[in-house]
Design a protein around this motif. Structure first.
Motif, PDB file in Angstrom:
ATOM      1  N   GLY A   5      36.318  98.475  83.411  1.00 29.43           N
ATOM      2  CA  GLY A   5      35.926  98.881  84.755  1.00 29.43           C
ATOM      3  C   GLY A   5      36.593  98.066  85.837  1.00 29.43           C
ATOM      4  O   GLY A   5      36.737  98.542  86.969  1.00 29.43           O
ATOM      5  N   CYS A  28      39.576 100.281  86.359  1.00 31.91           N
ATOM      6  CA  CYS A  28      39.179 101.544  86.985  1.00 31.91           C
ATOM      7  C   CYS A  28      37.825 101.922  86.414  1.00 31.91           C
ATOM      8  O   CYS A  28      37.649 101.932  85.193  1.00 31.91           O
ATOM      9  CB  CYS A  28      40.208 102.644  86.725  1.00 31.91           C
ATOM     10  N   ASN A  29      36.866 102.234  87.284  1.00 27.84           N
ATOM     11  CA  ASN A  29      35.537 102.591  86.811  1.00 27.84           C
ATOM     12  C   ASN A  29      35.549 103.886  86.011  1.00 27.84           C
ATOM     13  O   ASN A  29      34.760 104.046  85.067  1.00 27.84           O
ATOM     14  CB  ASN A  29      34.574 102.726  87.991  1.00 27.84           C
ATOM     15  N   ALA A  30      36.428 104.807  86.371  1.00 25.58           N
ATOM     16  CA  ALA A  30      36.525 106.047  85.598  1.00 25.58           C
ATOM     17  C   ALA A  30      36.983 105.759  84.172  1.00 25.58           C
ATOM     18  O   ALA A  30      36.453 106.323  83.201  1.00 25.58           O
ATOM     19  CB  ALA A  30      37.483 107.021  86.281  1.00 25.58           C
ATOM     20  N   VAL A  42      34.071 104.267  82.255  1.00 30.94           N
ATOM     21  CA  VAL A  42      33.105 105.269  81.800  1.00 30.94           C
ATOM     22  C   VAL A  42      33.639 106.004  80.573  1.00 30.94           C
ATOM     23  O   VAL A  42      32.914 106.239  79.600  1.00 30.94           O
ATOM     24  CB  VAL A  42      32.788 106.253  82.945  1.00 30.94           C
ATOM     25  N   ASN A  71      28.342 100.892  84.843  1.00 33.28           N
ATOM     26  CA  ASN A  71      29.752 100.539  85.019  1.00 33.28           C
ATOM     27  C   ASN A  71      30.165 100.511  86.483  1.00 33.28           C
ATOM     28  O   ASN A  71      31.082  99.771  86.861  1.00 33.28           O
ATOM     29  CB  ASN A  71      30.637 101.517  84.240  1.00 33.28           C
ATOM     30  N   ASN A  72      29.495 101.295  87.304  1.00 29.14           N
ATOM     31  CA  ASN A  72      29.902 101.361  88.712  1.00 29.14           C
ATOM     32  C   ASN A  72      29.529 100.104  89.489  1.00 29.14           C
ATOM     33  O   ASN A  72      30.012  99.904  90.607  1.00 29.14           O
ATOM     34  CB  ASN A  72      29.252 102.574  89.384  1.00 29.14           C
ATOM     35  N   CYS A 132      36.081  97.827  90.837  1.00 30.42           N
ATOM     36  CA  CYS A 132      37.336  98.138  90.163  1.00 30.42           C
ATOM     37  C   CYS A 132      38.506  97.613  90.992  1.00 30.42           C
ATOM     38  O   CYS A 132      38.336  97.116  92.109  1.00 30.42           O
ATOM     39  CB  CYS A 132      37.468  99.641  89.936  1.00 30.42           C
ATOM     40  N   ARG A 183      38.916  98.596  94.594  1.00 27.80           N
ATOM     41  CA  ARG A 183      38.066  97.981  95.619  1.00 27.80           C
ATOM     42  C   ARG A 183      38.486  96.553  95.947  1.00 27.80           C
ATOM     43  O   ARG A 183      38.092  96.022  96.989  1.00 27.80           O
ATOM     44  CB  ARG A 183      36.608  97.957  95.144  1.00 27.80           C
ATOM     45  N   THR A 190      24.720  94.228  86.877  1.00 31.46           N
ATOM     46  CA  THR A 190      24.921  94.975  85.632  1.00 31.46           C
ATOM     47  C   THR A 190      23.982  94.482  84.541  1.00 31.46           C
ATOM     48  O   THR A 190      23.347  95.282  83.834  1.00 31.46           O
ATOM     49  CB  THR A 190      26.381  94.834  85.165  1.00 31.46           C
TER      50      THR A 190
END
Length: 318
Positions: free
Chosen positions: A187, A190-192, A195, A214-215, A219, A222, A261
């Motif tokens: 993450g 990249c958070n995508a 996931v 995860n968000n 990432c 940001r 988290t």
């Protein structure tokens, strides 16, 4: 129709509860350790080795990198060093890029005036769309061009799996799967992708926890924004002090995301998604010599330009 005698089942259940009380939540780890120990014992019986190999330099490094004493300080130190290099190195390129882009804005204004374009069109295209894109590119491109290669360098070096190994115990205390630390590390890129990488978790309950939390990890897309915000709030200070304070601020924001988290994972595990954490078996890859060309290609084309393109697409209509 024959009936099943419940006595053996009750005895088996009581024995399992006794073992669980003796070992706690580490029973799964104990089973995995015993399996690997027995496998190693069998291998030693049938495999003949000419001589016992001495501990390699990789094992010596791992004793320090993944130790309980030095593992976490090394992680924080490397993270802070990357942020500090990014902040210090991005200042001058951002200023030069901003100067060049806004100088071109003046040329566009002169061109629109020479063509007799209406004021609303000039305001929409030049003062609106182009100025926004100039700010986005000048602020985001230099930090990403520095941060992504450094992060990819650690990935290519083989250090990120060591980070996952160090964080495994903390995720178990949060009643989550140790593999979630791998998705969290993904993450950061990249958070995508984080996931999507949650599919490596076998348990549907733990996989859902990894996806939902995860968000909270910032990432790479940001990081330039966080660095820019930190630099703005520390403006007016000496250059060295400003860079250190900005890097420390970004590290604190990242640590806050990691703590959230852990907290949310624990909260979901004891409320909506109750269950016991499963064990994680992680094979640490050997340290590799980074391939500079591959690092630059993956970091610049696959990450920097990809994130910048998404930022431009979002910022242009604004």
């Amino acid at each position: 129709m024959s009936s099943i005698n419940p006595d053996p089942l009750l005895k088996l259940y009581r024995d399992s509860e006794t073992i669980r009380e003796d070992f706690g939540h580490s029973i799964t780890d104990r089973v995995v350790i015993d399996i690997f120990a027995y496998s190693e014992k069998l291998a030693n019986r049938v495999v003949c080795r000419e001589k016992v190999q001495a501990s390699s330099w990789r094992e010596s490094i791992d004793k320090i990198v993944i130790s309980r004493t030095f593992g976490y300080p090394i992680m924080l130190g490397l993270l802070g060093l990357i942020f500090w290099i990014t902040i210090v190195g991005a200042n001058l390129p951002s200023q030069l890029l901003s100067t060049a882009l806004f100088a071109f804005q003046d040329l566009l204004t002169q061109g629109f005036n020479a063509l007799g374009a209406p004021a609303w069109l000039h305001g929409f295209l030049v003062l609106g769309m182009y100025r926004t894109l100039a700010w986005v590119v000048s602020v985001m491109l230099p930090p990403m061009a520095i941060f992504f290669p450094l992060f990819t360098l650690l990935e290519d070096l083989g250090y990120l799996p060591r980070v996952a190994f160090n964080l495994d115990n903390m995720f178990k205390k949060a009643k989550a799967c140790g593999k979630q630390c791998l998705t969290m590390c993904m993450g950061f890129g990249c958070n995508a992708a984080g996931v999507v990488s949650a599919r490596i978790i076998d348990s549907p309950r733990e996989r859902l926890i990894a996806i939902l939390t995860n968000n909270f990890v910032p990432c790479n897309g940001r990081f330039p924004t966080l660095i820019a915000i930190a630099s703005i709030f520390t403006a007016g200070m000496a250059a060295f002090s400003q860079s250190l304070l900005a890097a420390s601020s970004v590290i604190l924001m990242v640590l806050l995301g990691i703590l959230v988290t852990f907290a949310v994972s624990w909260g979901l595990s004891v409320t909506l998604l109750k269950g016991e954490p499963s064990s994680m078996v992680l094979e640490l890859p050997p340290y590799r010599r980074p391939k500079i060309r591959a690092v630059l290609y993956r970091s610049m084309l696959d990450r920097t330009l990809f994130v910048l393109r998404r930022a431009v697409i979002v910022a242009a209509p604004a």
